[in-house]
Design an enzyme around this catalytic site. Structure first.
Site, PDB file in Angstrom:
ATOM      1  N   HIS A  14       0.640 111.893 -11.657  1.00  0.00           N
ATOM      2  CA  HIS A  14       1.268 112.110 -12.987  1.00  0.00           C
ATOM      3  C   HIS A  14       1.661 113.585 -13.093  1.00  0.00           C
ATOM      4  O   HIS A  14       0.804 114.452 -13.286  1.00  0.00           O
ATOM      5  CB  HIS A  14       0.282 111.752 -14.111  1.00  0.00           C
ATOM      6  CG  HIS A  14       0.878 111.898 -15.473  1.00  0.00           C
ATOM      7  ND1 HIS A  14       0.744 110.934 -16.441  1.00  0.00           N
ATOM      8  CD2 HIS A  14       1.610 112.875 -16.052  1.00  0.00           C
ATOM      9  CE1 HIS A  14       1.361 111.311 -17.539  1.00  0.00           C
ATOM     10  NE2 HIS A  14       1.896 112.508 -17.334  1.00  0.00           N
ATOM     11  N   HIS A  16       4.787 116.582 -14.376  1.00  0.00           N
ATOM     12  CA  HIS A  16       6.039 117.010 -15.022  1.00  0.00           C
ATOM     13  C   HIS A  16       6.604 118.192 -14.242  1.00  0.00           C
ATOM     14  O   HIS A  16       5.936 119.225 -14.108  1.00  0.00           O
ATOM     15  CB  HIS A  16       5.785 117.440 -16.467  1.00  0.00           C
ATOM     16  CG  HIS A  16       5.249 116.344 -17.313  1.00  0.00           C
ATOM     17  ND1 HIS A  16       6.065 115.484 -18.029  1.00  0.00           N
ATOM     18  CD2 HIS A  16       3.974 115.931 -17.531  1.00  0.00           C
ATOM     19  CE1 HIS A  16       5.311 114.598 -18.661  1.00  0.00           C
ATOM     20  NE2 HIS A  16       4.042 114.839 -18.380  1.00  0.00           N
ATOM     21  N   LYS A 100       7.637 104.349 -17.205  1.00  0.00           N
ATOM     22  CA  LYS A 100       6.739 105.078 -18.106  1.00  0.00           C
ATOM     23  C   LYS A 100       7.010 104.722 -19.559  1.00  0.00           C
ATOM     24  O   LYS A 100       8.136 104.844 -20.038  1.00  0.00           O
ATOM     25  CB  LYS A 100       6.944 106.596 -17.904  1.00  0.00           C
ATOM     26  CG  LYS A 100       6.112 107.470 -18.834  1.00  0.00           C
ATOM     27  CD  LYS A 100       4.623 107.369 -18.566  1.00  0.00           C
ATOM     28  CE  LYS A 100       3.793 108.074 -19.622  1.00  0.00           C
ATOM     29  NZ  LYS A 100       3.500 109.464 -19.296  1.00  0.00           N
ATOM     30  N   HIS A 137       1.485 106.135 -21.836  1.00  0.00           N
ATOM     31  CA  HIS A 137       0.925 107.196 -22.682  1.00  0.00           C
ATOM     32  C   HIS A 137       0.225 106.457 -23.820  1.00  0.00           C
ATOM     33  O   HIS A 137       0.876 105.968 -24.733  1.00  0.00           O
ATOM     34  CB  HIS A 137       2.017 108.139 -23.212  1.00  0.00           C
ATOM     35  CG  HIS A 137       1.453 109.258 -24.029  1.00  0.00           C
ATOM     36  ND1 HIS A 137       1.464 110.566 -23.621  1.00  0.00           N
ATOM     37  CD2 HIS A 137       0.798 109.253 -25.218  1.00  0.00           C
ATOM     38  CE1 HIS A 137       0.861 111.328 -24.530  1.00  0.00           C
ATOM     39  NE2 HIS A 137       0.444 110.541 -25.512  1.00  0.00           N
ATOM     40  N   ASP A 248      -0.957 115.648 -14.892  1.00  0.00           N
ATOM     41  CA  ASP A 248      -0.199 115.880 -16.124  1.00  0.00           C
ATOM     42  C   ASP A 248       0.123 117.369 -16.284  1.00  0.00           C
ATOM     43  O   ASP A 248       0.232 117.859 -17.404  1.00  0.00           O
ATOM     44  CB  ASP A 248      -0.936 115.341 -17.357  1.00  0.00           C
ATOM     45  CG  ASP A 248       0.003 115.130 -18.534  1.00  0.00           C
ATOM     46  OD1 ASP A 248       1.236 115.139 -18.344  1.00  0.00           O
ATOM     47  OD2 ASP A 248      -0.502 114.967 -19.663  1.00  0.00           O
TER      48      ASP A 248
HETATM   49  O1  DOR Z   1       0.450 117.702 -23.048  1.00  0.00           O
HETATM   50  C1  DOR Z   1       1.383 116.991 -22.681  1.00  0.00           C
HETATM   51  N1  DOR Z   1       2.540 117.505 -22.222  1.00  0.00           N
HETATM   52  N2  DOR Z   1       1.236 115.674 -22.801  1.00  0.00           N
HETATM   53  C2  DOR Z   1       2.252 114.838 -22.572  1.00  0.00           C
HETATM   54  O2  DOR Z   1       2.063 113.671 -22.737  1.00  0.00           O
HETATM   55  C3  DOR Z   1       3.585 115.349 -22.206  1.00  0.00           C
HETATM   56  C4  DOR Z   1       3.516 116.675 -21.610  1.00  0.00           C
HETATM   57  C5  DOR Z   1       4.863 117.373 -21.551  1.00  0.00           C
HETATM   58  O3  DOR Z   1       5.819 116.765 -21.079  1.00  0.00           O
HETATM   59  O4  DOR Z   1       4.943 118.531 -21.949  1.00  0.00           O
HETATM   60 ZN    ZN Z   2       2.509 113.624 -18.946  1.00  0.00          ZN
END
Ligand code: DOR
Ligand code: ZN
Length: 348
Positions: A14, A16, A100, A137, A248
């Protein structure tokens, strides 16, 4: 005391990575830590079509260091417009691994997500038919529900019915933060897993709120009380193959974190493997680290485990204060602090 550990190279299920200059700043960190990652689609605009995802994947590959073997596996952003042809295409493409689900308004760039979960049942049926996993989520957005209860309420209201209705759909409860989320995954039918972040394993809500508000400890789902963190540690270190690593890691520009309305996300990519190792070491469970970091996720996604190995050594190392330039500067977890472990070597 064990002072070094060698395991199969890990994956981040997971992640980003963002796009543009931020992607350039962060992607090398994940590539230096992990062999594969499940890359989240909450871009602006979100990646709701396979072609958008594959174009994004090319930009990720182009931003990698030349010698990198990093393999991004993409997650498609679920909207109520997703049709069966797109699901079939995603399921047959090895570069796309999952869909997702963001409840609309639950987190960063989730506005195009799902308002009415009942309305996507036909889509979930297609995903079950094409064997494309659902990543969730798991938080309600109902304003009446306290933010600390949003995960627990989501399980009862939405996830249990989904898991019961689509009995062959593989489902991952992402970034579990509560003992309820752990129990849900432990007791669920087969085909249900859960990811755990390094930051939820290391921090409780005091770390965010005591001694002044700590914006770099704000994420969603929000950090919970210590008893929940202990339940997460017990699950991660239990050896249960339903639980695996998903950082994450969510970079935001420093200026948007240190703000009157700071955004949610903790940036752990540069030190994620070291942090997970510290959690397992503190729990006297280094013998279970490899399963959690390198085997359980690959097995869940029915992918081969990574060849090669990575060796970590107990050796306190300083953490950079920030990465990137100007408006793209990003502050990692533990900025200016220390990690207790260090990656010594890695082979593919
Ligand atoms: O803290 C988070 N940041 N939780 C999420 O679900 C998304 C993520 C983000 O994309 O910044
Ligand atoms: Zn996330």
């Amino acid at each position: 005391m064990t002072d070094s550990i060698t395991i199969s190279p890990p994956d981040d299920w997971h992640l980003h990575l963002r796009d543009g200059p931020m992607l350039e700043t962060v992607v090398g960190h994940s590539a230096s830590q992990f062999t594969r990652a499940m890359v989240m689609p909450n871009l602006v605009p979100p990646a709701t079509q396979c072609q958008q995802l594959l174009d994004y994947r090319q930009r990720i590959l182009a931003a990698l260091p030349d010698d990198s073997q990093f393999n991004p596996i993409m997650a498609l952003y679920l909207t109520d417009q997703l049709d069966e042809a797109e699901i079939s295409e995603a399921a047959s493409n090895p570069h796309i691994g999952a869909v997702k689900l963001y409840p609309a308004g639950a987190t960063t760039n989730s506005d195009a997500g799902i308002g009415d979960l009942q309305a996507i049942y036909p889509i979930l049926e297609w995903m079950e038919k094409h064997d494309l996993p659902l990543l969730v989520h798991g938080e309600v957005t109902d304003p009446e529900i306290d933010i600390f209860d949003r995960e627990t309420v989501f399980l009862e209201r939405h996830l249990q019915p989904i898991v019961d209705t689509f009995t062959n759909l593989r489902v991952v409860l992402e970034h579990i933060t509560t003992a309820h989320g752990i129990a849900f995954v432990e007791q669920a039918r087969s085909g249900v897993g859960g990811t755990l972040t390094a930051h939820h394993l290391l921090l409780n809500r005091n770390h965010m709120l005591v001694g002044g508000i700590q914006p770099h400890h704000y994420c969603l789902p929000v950090l919970k009380r210590e008893s929940h963190r202990q339940a997460l540690i017990a699950a991660a270190t239990s050896g249960n193959p339903r639980f695996f690593a998903g950082t994450d890691s969510a970079p935001h520009p420093k200026s948007e974190k240190e703000s009157a309305c700071g955004c949610a996300g903790i940036y752990t990519a540069p030190i994620a493997v070291e942090l997970y190792t510290e959690v397992f070491d503190n729990a006297n469970s280094l013998n279970r680290l490899e399963g959690f970091l390198s085997h359980h996720g690959a097995d869940f996604y029915r992918l081969p485990r990574n060849p090669g190995e990575i060796t970590l050594q107990r050796n306190p190392c300083p953490v950079e204060r920030e990465f990137g330039q100007d408006e793209q500067r990003v502050v990692p977890l533990r900025a200016g602090g220390w990690c207790q472990w260090q990656i010594l070597s890695r082979t593919n």
